[in-house]
Design a protein around this motif. Structure first.
Motif, PDB file in Angstrom:
ATOM      1  N   ALA A 148      50.729  73.475 -54.391  1.00 31.73           N
ATOM      2  CA  ALA A 148      51.315  73.196 -55.703  1.00 31.73           C
ATOM      3  C   ALA A 148      50.692  71.962 -56.332  1.00 31.73           C
ATOM      4  CB  ALA A 148      52.823  72.995 -55.570  1.00 31.73           C
ATOM      5  N   PHE A 149      50.086  71.102 -55.501  1.00 28.06           N
ATOM      6  CA  PHE A 149      49.565  69.824 -55.970  1.00 28.06           C
ATOM      7  C   PHE A 149      48.045  69.735 -55.923  1.00 28.06           C
ATOM      8  CE2 PHE A 149      53.655  69.285 -53.764  1.00 28.06           C
ATOM      9  CZ  PHE A 149      54.447  69.059 -54.878  1.00 28.06           C
ATOM     10  N   GLU A 150      47.420  70.278 -54.856  1.00 26.83           N
ATOM     11  CA  GLU A 150      45.951  70.287 -54.808  1.00 26.83           C
ATOM     12  C   GLU A 150      45.479  71.535 -54.067  1.00 26.83           C
ATOM     13  OE1 GLU A 150      47.510  67.951 -51.416  1.00 26.83           O
ATOM     14  OE2 GLU A 150      47.414  67.240 -53.478  1.00 26.83           O
ATOM     15  N   ALA A 151      45.504  72.644 -54.776  1.00 25.72           N
ATOM     16  CA  ALA A 151      45.119  73.918 -54.167  1.00 25.72           C
ATOM     17  C   ALA A 151      43.600  74.032 -54.061  1.00 25.72           C
ATOM     18  CB  ALA A 151      45.662  75.072 -54.999  1.00 25.72           C
ATOM     19  N   GLN A 152      43.186  74.930 -53.186  1.00 26.09           N
ATOM     20  CA  GLN A 152      41.761  75.150 -52.960  1.00 26.09           C
ATOM     21  C   GLN A 152      41.217  76.266 -53.848  1.00 26.09           C
ATOM     22  OE1 GLN A 152      41.830  75.624 -48.554  1.00 26.09           O
ATOM     23  NE2 GLN A 152      40.651  73.718 -48.554  1.00 26.09           N
ATOM     24  N   ILE A 153      39.904  76.367 -53.861  1.00 19.49           N
ATOM     25  CA  ILE A 153      39.244  77.450 -54.580  1.00 19.49           C
ATOM     26  C   ILE A 153      39.813  78.794 -54.104  1.00 19.49           C
ATOM     27  CG2 ILE A 153      37.041  78.689 -54.722  1.00 19.49           C
ATOM     28  CD1 ILE A 153      35.677  75.907 -54.714  1.00 19.49           C
ATOM     29  N   GLY A 154      40.111  79.666 -55.045  1.00 23.63           N
ATOM     30  CA  GLY A 154      40.651  80.983 -54.717  1.00 23.63           C
ATOM     31  C   GLY A 154      42.165  81.050 -54.634  1.00 23.63           C
ATOM     32  N   GLN A 155      42.829  79.908 -54.860  1.00 20.16           N
ATOM     33  CA  GLN A 155      44.289  79.874 -54.732  1.00 20.16           C
ATOM     34  C   GLN A 155      44.994  79.776 -56.089  1.00 20.16           C
ATOM     35  OE1 GLN A 155      44.937  76.577 -51.852  1.00 20.16           O
ATOM     36  NE2 GLN A 155      45.746  78.150 -50.497  1.00 20.16           N
ATOM     37  N   ILE A 156      44.357  80.201 -57.154  1.00 22.92           N
ATOM     38  CA  ILE A 156      44.916  79.982 -58.491  1.00 22.92           C
ATOM     39  C   ILE A 156      46.302  80.597 -58.650  1.00 22.92           C
ATOM     40  CG2 ILE A 156      43.711  81.988 -59.509  1.00 22.92           C
ATOM     41  CD1 ILE A 156      44.304  78.584 -61.255  1.00 22.92           C
ATOM     42  N   ALA A 157      46.496  81.825 -58.200  1.00 15.85           N
ATOM     43  CA  ALA A 157      47.798  82.487 -58.353  1.00 15.85           C
ATOM     44  C   ALA A 157      48.846  81.826 -57.457  1.00 15.85           C
ATOM     45  CB  ALA A 157      47.671  83.972 -58.025  1.00 15.85           C
ATOM     46  N   TYR A 158      48.462  81.569 -56.212  1.00 23.19           N
ATOM     47  CA  TYR A 158      49.373  80.919 -55.270  1.00 23.19           C
ATOM     48  C   TYR A 158      49.769  79.533 -55.760  1.00 23.19           C
ATOM     49  CZ  TYR A 158      51.122  79.348 -50.692  1.00 23.19           C
ATOM     50  OH  TYR A 158      51.902  78.874 -49.668  1.00 23.19           O
ATOM     51  N   ALA A 159      48.779  78.783 -56.235  1.00 19.61           N
ATOM     52  CA  ALA A 159      49.046  77.434 -56.735  1.00 19.61           C
ATOM     53  C   ALA A 159      50.006  77.456 -57.917  1.00 19.61           C
ATOM     54  CB  ALA A 159      47.737  76.755 -57.131  1.00 19.61           C
ATOM     55  N   ALA A 160      49.786  78.371 -58.841  1.00 15.30           N
ATOM     56  CA  ALA A 160      50.656  78.462 -60.013  1.00 15.30           C
ATOM     57  C   ALA A 160      52.086  78.799 -59.614  1.00 15.30           C
ATOM     58  CB  ALA A 160      50.114  79.518 -60.978  1.00 15.30           C
ATOM     59  N   SER A 161      52.221  79.724 -58.670  1.00 19.24           N
ATOM     60  CA  SER A 161      53.571  80.124 -58.255  1.00 19.24           C
ATOM     61  C   SER A 161      54.292  78.999 -57.536  1.00 19.24           C
ATOM     62  CB  SER A 161      53.499  81.369 -57.365  1.00 19.24           C
ATOM     63  OG  SER A 161      52.885  81.087 -56.115  1.00 19.24           O
ATOM     64  N   LYS A 162      53.589  78.285 -56.657  1.00 20.42           N
ATOM     65  CA  LYS A 162      54.228  77.218 -55.891  1.00 20.42           C
ATOM     66  C   LYS A 162      54.454  75.966 -56.741  1.00 20.42           C
ATOM     67  CE  LYS A 162      54.708  79.386 -52.004  1.00 20.42           C
ATOM     68  NZ  LYS A 162      56.059  79.712 -51.486  1.00 20.42           N
ATOM     69  N   ALA A 163      53.588  75.721 -57.714  1.00 24.73           N
ATOM     70  CA  ALA A 163      53.831  74.625 -58.653  1.00 24.73           C
ATOM     71  C   ALA A 163      55.085  74.907 -59.474  1.00 24.73           C
ATOM     72  CB  ALA A 163      52.629  74.440 -59.570  1.00 24.73           C
ATOM     73  N   GLY A 164      55.314  76.170 -59.780  1.00 28.14           N
ATOM     74  CA  GLY A 164      56.538  76.542 -60.482  1.00 28.14           C
ATOM     75  C   GLY A 164      57.781  76.275 -59.664  1.00 28.14           C
ATOM     76  N   VAL A 165      57.711  76.575 -58.363  1.00 29.97           N
ATOM     77  CA  VAL A 165      58.852  76.305 -57.477  1.00 29.97           C
ATOM     78  C   VAL A 165      59.137  74.810 -57.422  1.00 29.97           C
ATOM     79  CG1 VAL A 165      59.689  76.427 -55.097  1.00 29.97           C
ATOM     80  CG2 VAL A 165      58.504  78.385 -56.100  1.00 29.97           C
ATOM     81  N   ALA A 166      58.075  74.006 -57.221  1.00 33.26           N
ATOM     82  CA  ALA A 166      58.261  72.556 -57.186  1.00 33.26           C
ATOM     83  C   ALA A 166      58.769  72.033 -58.521  1.00 33.26           C
ATOM     84  CB  ALA A 166      56.946  71.870 -56.807  1.00 33.26           C
ATOM     85  N   GLY A 167      58.236  72.592 -59.604  1.00 31.38           N
ATOM     86  CA  GLY A 167      58.582  72.100 -60.937  1.00 31.38           C
ATOM     87  C   GLY A 167      60.014  72.361 -61.354  1.00 31.38           C
ATOM     88  N   MET A 168      60.622  73.419 -60.832  1.00 31.36           N
ATOM     89  CA  MET A 168      61.991  73.703 -61.251  1.00 31.36           C
ATOM     90  C   MET A 168      63.038  73.003 -60.388  1.00 31.36           C
ATOM     91  SD  MET A 168      62.587  77.690 -60.188  1.00 31.36           S
ATOM     92  CE  MET A 168      62.588  78.250 -58.489  1.00 31.36           C
ATOM     93  N   THR A 169      62.595  72.245 -59.379  1.00 30.07           N
ATOM     94  CA  THR A 169      63.534  71.641 -58.434  1.00 30.07           C
ATOM     95  C   THR A 169      64.500  70.672 -59.093  1.00 30.07           C
ATOM     96  OG1 THR A 169      61.876  71.865 -56.680  1.00 30.07           O
ATOM     97  CG2 THR A 169      63.721  70.382 -56.260  1.00 30.07           C
ATOM     98  N   ILE A 170      63.989  69.702 -59.855  1.00 28.13           N
ATOM     99  CA  ILE A 170      64.877  68.700 -60.443  1.00 28.13           C
ATOM    100  C   ILE A 170      65.770  69.314 -61.516  1.00 28.13           C
ATOM    101  CG2 ILE A 170      63.120  67.932 -62.104  1.00 28.13           C
ATOM    102  CD1 ILE A 170      65.936  65.818 -60.465  1.00 28.13           C
ATOM    103  N   THR A 171      65.228  70.239 -62.297  1.00 25.44           N
ATOM    104  CA  THR A 171      66.051  70.889 -63.316  1.00 25.44           C
ATOM    105  C   THR A 171      67.162  71.710 -62.679  1.00 25.44           C
ATOM    106  OG1 THR A 171      64.187  70.993 -64.852  1.00 25.44           O
ATOM    107  CG2 THR A 171      66.013  72.501 -65.255  1.00 25.44           C
ATOM    108  N   ALA A 172      66.831  72.440 -61.617  1.00 26.73           N
ATOM    109  CA  ALA A 172      67.858  73.232 -60.927  1.00 26.73           C
ATOM    110  C   ALA A 172      68.939  72.326 -60.355  1.00 26.73           C
ATOM    111  CB  ALA A 172      67.211  74.058 -59.815  1.00 26.73           C
ATOM    112  N   ALA A 173      68.530  71.190 -59.783  1.00 21.94           N
ATOM    113  CA  ALA A 173      69.510  70.244 -59.236  1.00 21.94           C
ATOM    114  C   ALA A 173      70.421  69.715 -60.338  1.00 21.94           C
ATOM    115  CB  ALA A 173      68.789  69.094 -58.530  1.00 21.94           C
ATOM    116  N   ARG A 174      69.853  69.436 -61.494  1.00 25.78           N
ATOM    117  CA  ARG A 174      70.663  68.930 -62.605  1.00 25.78           C
ATOM    118  C   ARG A 174      71.581  70.018 -63.161  1.00 25.78           C
ATOM    119  NH1 ARG A 174      65.765  65.465 -65.551  1.00 25.78           N
ATOM    120  NH2 ARG A 174      66.129  63.533 -64.368  1.00 25.78           N
ATOM    121  N   ASP A 175      71.055  71.223 -63.281  1.00 21.86           N
ATOM    122  CA  ASP A 175      71.869  72.333 -63.786  1.00 21.86           C
ATOM    123  C   ASP A 175      73.082  72.599 -62.894  1.00 21.86           C
ATOM    124  OD1 ASP A 175      70.232  72.843 -65.944  1.00 21.86           O
ATOM    125  OD2 ASP A 175      69.457  74.758 -65.200  1.00 21.86           O
ATOM    126  N   LEU A 176      72.868  72.505 -61.573  1.00 22.75           N
ATOM    127  CA  LEU A 176      73.911  72.919 -60.624  1.00 22.75           C
ATOM    128  C   LEU A 176      74.774  71.768 -60.115  1.00 22.75           C
ATOM    129  CD1 LEU A 176      71.816  75.554 -58.630  1.00 22.75           C
ATOM    130  CD2 LEU A 176      73.528  75.982 -60.402  1.00 22.75           C
TER     131      LEU A 176
END
Length: 252
Positions: A148-176
């Motif tokens: 999510a923070f420093e993915a390797q070559i070929g990990q574009i889809a994986y990186a995007a998906s895991k960055a999304g998981v990390a990115g929603m953490t604080i918002t989810a905590a605030r929402d709930l």
């Protein structure tokens, strides 16, 4: 948060991080419901106290049905751990042309949408529970990756998906927060899961040498221990914890 005599959901529980987490929670007296795909469940050998339910985490109806079954069996659902995920590799451009759009969409569906689907439906069930003496009703632990923070070559889809998981953490905590539900994320480095089984000993040793310290691959049980620690530590909320031995991934 007290885990005794509670229920927990663990996705991807048929193997790897999910299986280790499910076993560790069952060892703490938790009734664990593992959600995984049909084919994974069919070949699994779960620990005592772990009940596998064939479920596609991206399917709203299937996850809702699983949660309805869980909440109907008596123990309060206090914990959900999202471990289900996939990690195919493909470059944005290669000799075969541009990155396959359906592959990118599938990775986002499983890793990000699937995580959010379980998060929202488990939180709904938790919100209906009585709070403990500290106002807590539950905890959701999601799984990102150091990609999510420093993915390797070929990990574009994986990186995007895991960055999304990390990115929603604080918002989810605030929402709930108003419901007394904490949300945390773990970002593992290189873990010795079945996904690594196809690599030779030489490749695995080379990967271990990239870790700063301790210079080895992480064990799934170490992820499971971190989940238990987060459950025990009521002041952890809205944060992503790197479990990577200080590894910072290079480009390749």
């Amino acid at each position: 948060m007290q885990l005794d005599h509670t229920a927990a959901i663990v996705t991807g529980a048929a193997s790897g991080l999910g299986a280790a987490t499910a076993a560790a929670l069952a060892g703490r007296g938790v009734t664990v419901y593992g959600l995984d795909l049909d084919k994974a469940v069919a070949g699994a050998n779960p620990a005592d106290g772990v009940h596998l339910i064939p479920t596609d985490v991206t399917d709203e109806a299937q996850v809702s049905a699983a949660i309805e079954r869980i909440t109907g069996e008596g123990r309060p659902l206090r914990l959900a751990v999202n471990c289900a995920g996939i990690a195919p590799s493909a470059r944005i451009l290669s000799r075969r042309g541009p990155h396959d759009l359906d592959l990118f969409r599938t990775v986002l569906m499983v890793n990000l949408l699937g995580t959010f689907n379980v998060l929202r439906l488990a939180a709904e069930a938790m919100s209906q529970l009585d709070a403990d003496e500290h106002g807590q009703r539950g905890l959701v632990v999601n799984t990102a990756s150091i990609a999510a923070f420093e993915a390797q070559i070929g990990q574009i889809a994986y990186a995007a998906s895991k960055a999304g998981v990390a990115g929603m953490t604080i918002t989810a905590a605030r929402d709930l927060a108003q419901f007394g539900i904490r949300v945390m994320t773990i970002a593992p480095g290189i873990v010795d899961t079945p996904m690594m089984a196809g690599f030779s000993d030489e490749v695995r040793a080379g990967l271990a040498q990239t870790v700063t310290f301790p210079r080895r691959l992480a064990e799934p049980t170490e992820y499971a221990r971190l989940v238990l620690m987060i459950a025990d530590h009521d002041y952890l909320n809205g944060e992503t914890i790197r479990m990577d031995g200080a590894l910072r991934m290079t480009a390749r």
